[in-house]
Structure formats: structure tokens, C-alpha cells
Design an enzyme around this catalytic site. Structure first.
Site, short mmCIF file in Angstrom:
data_model
loop_
_atom_site.label_atom_id
_atom_site.label_comp_id
_atom_site.label_asym_id
_atom_site.label_seq_id
_atom_site.Cartn_x
_atom_site.Cartn_y
_atom_site.Cartn_z
N ASP A 26 0.82 -1.17 -0.07
CA ASP A 26 -0.07 0.12 0.10
C ASP A 26 0.86 1.25 0.01
O ASP A 26 0.37 2.52 0.12
CB ASP A 26 -1.01 -0.01 1.18
CG ASP A 26 -0.22 0.03 2.54
OD1 ASP A 26 1.04 -0.08 2.58
OD2 ASP A 26 -0.97 0.33 3.65
N ASP A 63 14.66 39.90 -5.61
CA ASP A 63 13.39 40.48 -5.01
C ASP A 63 14.05 41.01 -3.84
O ASP A 63 14.90 40.98 -3.32
CB ASP A 63 12.29 39.51 -4.67
CG ASP A 63 12.77 38.27 -3.94
OD1 ASP A 63 13.68 38.36 -2.84
OD2 ASP A 63 12.49 37.14 -4.22
N LYS A 78 9.19 43.80 -7.21
CA LYS A 78 8.30 43.01 -8.10
C LYS A 78 7.34 42.77 -7.11
O LYS A 78 7.09 43.01 -5.97
CB LYS A 78 8.58 41.65 -8.53
CG LYS A 78 8.86 40.50 -7.42
CD LYS A 78 9.31 39.28 -7.86
CE LYS A 78 9.96 38.35 -6.53
NZ LYS A 78 8.94 38.02 -5.56
N ARG A 107 4.17 40.03 -6.25
CA ARG A 107 3.68 38.75 -6.41
C ARG A 107 2.19 38.58 -6.31
O ARG A 107 1.69 38.96 -5.26
CB ARG A 107 4.41 37.70 -5.34
CG ARG A 107 4.36 36.40 -5.57
CD ARG A 107 4.85 35.60 -4.56
NE ARG A 107 6.21 35.69 -4.50
CZ ARG A 107 7.01 34.95 -5.40
NH1 ARG A 107 6.55 34.08 -6.12
NH2 ARG A 107 8.35 34.87 -5.33
N THR A 148 9.88 27.20 -10.24
CA THR A 148 9.37 27.43 -11.34
C THR A 148 10.16 28.35 -12.38
O THR A 148 9.96 28.36 -13.51
CB THR A 148 7.89 28.00 -11.45
OG1 THR A 148 7.92 29.29 -10.94
CG2 THR A 148 6.98 26.97 -10.65
#
Length: 321
Positions: A46, A178, A202, A204, A233
Site C-alpha cells: 500500500d 526581490d 516585483k 507577487r 518554476t
């Protein structure tokens, strides 16, 4: 005291590797001059994980190396199970060596009804039985304060700085992607012959979504080095690189300790904005996520030296002075 003498002191130093980054653990073991301790690790049908230590570690100082990288939950749970197994096997001291500390980005409450996962993970390690933690390049240094056990925080920047120094750049400027990374970038710039600093401002709008608004500092005609703790990313870095190009940067290099490389990160990083992307091997990078501009530097010697100093009961912080 010589290393060989201390290592033979009742054979107390043992290094175990979780499944997340075995090659790094093998490099660390070679630096220390010891073999990885044997351990059985398997799964039930499992998916539950089973761990058994394969030799006596009674009275030993045990170091468990495991980054909490993708799949984060599996690797985090595995580390806690191994800690528990070592505790029940009567290890004298258990040190969790975490090259990449997962769940670190939720480190405070910025809105109502949200968890502080960095603190939750700290509690889990302690409850599992860790006596000490050694981590590399935390997302925020304040995470150390979430632990009521000794915590050693080391940095991957020395190997990156040594690599950059070998390139003999002229007119270099260190760029923080940043405002939150200014302290990291400033420390980085100071060690690059006190290079000038630029900051990207920046806004976000959501997690993993960045919108670059403004540049503070001059990059025209210079080699810009973007510095961050991780590349996830790569949205922040690529948007920042576009702004630097617009502002006249001659070359752009991206540097980070942790190569998380989620989503479209690889396609963004090899889009032509960067001359080179420099990371370390705290997280293993599969072949499908490697690309020509990528340079991976090893932090095995740094981690090995930190483990050695902890075991010898000497200063770890002095490594970075």
C-alpha cells in the site's frame, strides 16, 4: 586529534543516506573516509515505508542525510522513520542532515487561517527523535528559531563564489531578484570583491507567479549575477532577466543553491536569457531536466566538513568567516 583517530573512537560516527540523494551522500562519505551505514528500506503493497538498520549503532553519533525534495512528503516521512529507527536502536545522538529543507516557504502568517509549515516540520523532526539538525541555505534564517535543539546552518555560496571567481569577470553586479533576498545578495556581493548591488522590485500576485516592476541600481554594460536560494518554476528569475536585458545588462548569470526545477522551469532557463545557470547538488537533477547552460557544483565537501566539525565539537560557523 587526527580524523582517523577520532573515527576509530569506538567507531562512533555513522552516516546513513535516505533515498532522496544517494549520490551526494556517497560523496560525503568519501570525504569523511567512511562507508555509508547499511540499512534496509522497502515498501509494503500500500506504499507504507519499512526501515531496518543493519548493524549496531548503540552509542553511535548518527548522521542521516536526506533532502526533502520532490516527492516532498515521501522523503520527509522517510527521514522521520529513519530517525525513529535510529532512536529505537539506541543511537547516542541523531543529527538530521537536510541539504534542502522542505515546506520552508510558509514560515510566517501573512493572512488569517493559514499554517506555518516550516514550524510544523521542525516539530515533526524533534518529535521523531532528532537531537540536532544540519541544514543548507534555508529559505529564511528565522526557521532556525523554530527548533529547541541545536541547529547548524551552512551555505552553498562558497562553492558558487569560488566558481564565479575562476571566471575573472569584469564590471560585475550582483542582483537580488526581490526585496526579500537583499541580505543574501549583499553578503554574496561583499565576497565578490565588494561588487555593486542591484535590486528587482516585483509584485507577487500568487504563489509561483511574479511580476517584475522596477530595477533599483545600474546594470548597463555589466555582467549581472542573479542570486537566490532556490529555483522553483524560474518565473522570478526569467522575469528578472528580461528586465535586466531591457536595462542593458551585457551578460546574465543565475545562481542558486537548490535546483527545484518545477513546472516549466527548464524551458524558461534555456530560453536564451542566461549565459549560465549555476546550482548545487543539494537536490538531484534528473537527466531530462538538464540543459546546456546548466552547471551543477558539488557541496559534498562543505557538508562533510560540517559533519566532521560537529562530531569533533568544533565551530561550524567559522567555516564562513
Amino acid at each position: 586529534m587526527e580524523k582517523n583517530q577520532l573515527l576509530s573512537d569506538s567507531n562512533r560516527l555513522r552516516l546513513f543516506s535516505g533515498s532522496a540523494n544517494v549520490p551526494l551522500a556517497q560523496e560525503v562519505s568519501r570525504y569523511l573516509g567512511i562507508d555509508l551505514a547499511p540499512m534496509i528500506r522497502k515498501r509494503f503493497a500500500d506504499g507504507e515505508l519499512y526501515v531496518q538498520i543493519q548493524e549496531s549503532i548503540r552509542g553511535a553519533d548518527v548522521y542521516l542525510l536526506q533532502p526533502c525534495c520532490n516527492p516532498v512528503n515521501d522523503h520527509l516521512m522517510e527521514l522521520m522513520i529513519v530517525i525513529d529507527a535510529c532512536r529505537r536502536a539506541s543511537a547516542r545522538q541523531i543529527t538530521a542532515v537536510i541539504p534542502y529543507y522542505g515546506y520552508a516557504r510558509a514560515d510566517r502568517k501573512t493572512a488569517g487561517r493559514e499554517s506555518i509549515t516550516a514550524k510544523l516540520v521542525a516539530n515533526l523532526f524533534v518529535q521523531a527523535g532528532a537531537n540536532r539538525v544540519l541544514a543548507m541555505d534555508l529559505h529564511s534564517a528565522q526557521i532556525q528559531g523554530y527548533f529547541d535543539i541545536p541547529f547548524d546552518h551552512v551555505y552553498g555560496s562558497p562553492v558558487i563564489l569560488e566558481y564565479l571567481a575562476s571566471k575573472n569577470f569584469r564590471d560585475i553586479v550582483v542582483v537580488s531578484p526581490d526585496v526579500g533576498g537583499v541580505a543574501r545578495a549583499r553578503a554574496f556581493a561583499k565576497k565578490l570583491d565588494d561588487a555593486p548591488l542591484a535590486i528587482i522590485d516585483k509584485r507577487r500576485q500568487d504563489h509561483n507567479v511574479a511580476e517584475v516592476m522596477n530595477l533599483i541600481g545600474n546594470v548597463r554594460g555589466k555582467t549581472a549575477v542573479l542570486v537566490d536560494d532556490m529555483i522553483d518554476t524560474a518565473g522570478t528569475l526569467t522575469e528578472g532577466a528580461r528586465l535586466l536585458r531591457q536595462e542593458g545588462a551585457r551578460q546574465i548569470y543565475a545562481c542558486a543553491t537548490h535546483a527545484v526545477f518545477s513546472g516549466d522551469a527548464v524551458s524558461r532557463l534555456q530560453s536564451g536569457l542566461f549565459e549560465e545557470v549555476i546550482v548545487t547538488n543539494t537536490i538531484p537533477i534528473p537527466e531530462k531536466k538538464q540543459f546546456p547552460q546548466l552547471t551543477v557544483l558539488s557541496v559534498a565537501n562543505l557538508i562533510g566538513e560540517a559533519i566532521w566539525r560537529i562530531h569533533e565539537e568544533s565551530s561550524v560557523s567559522s567555516m564562513f568567516r
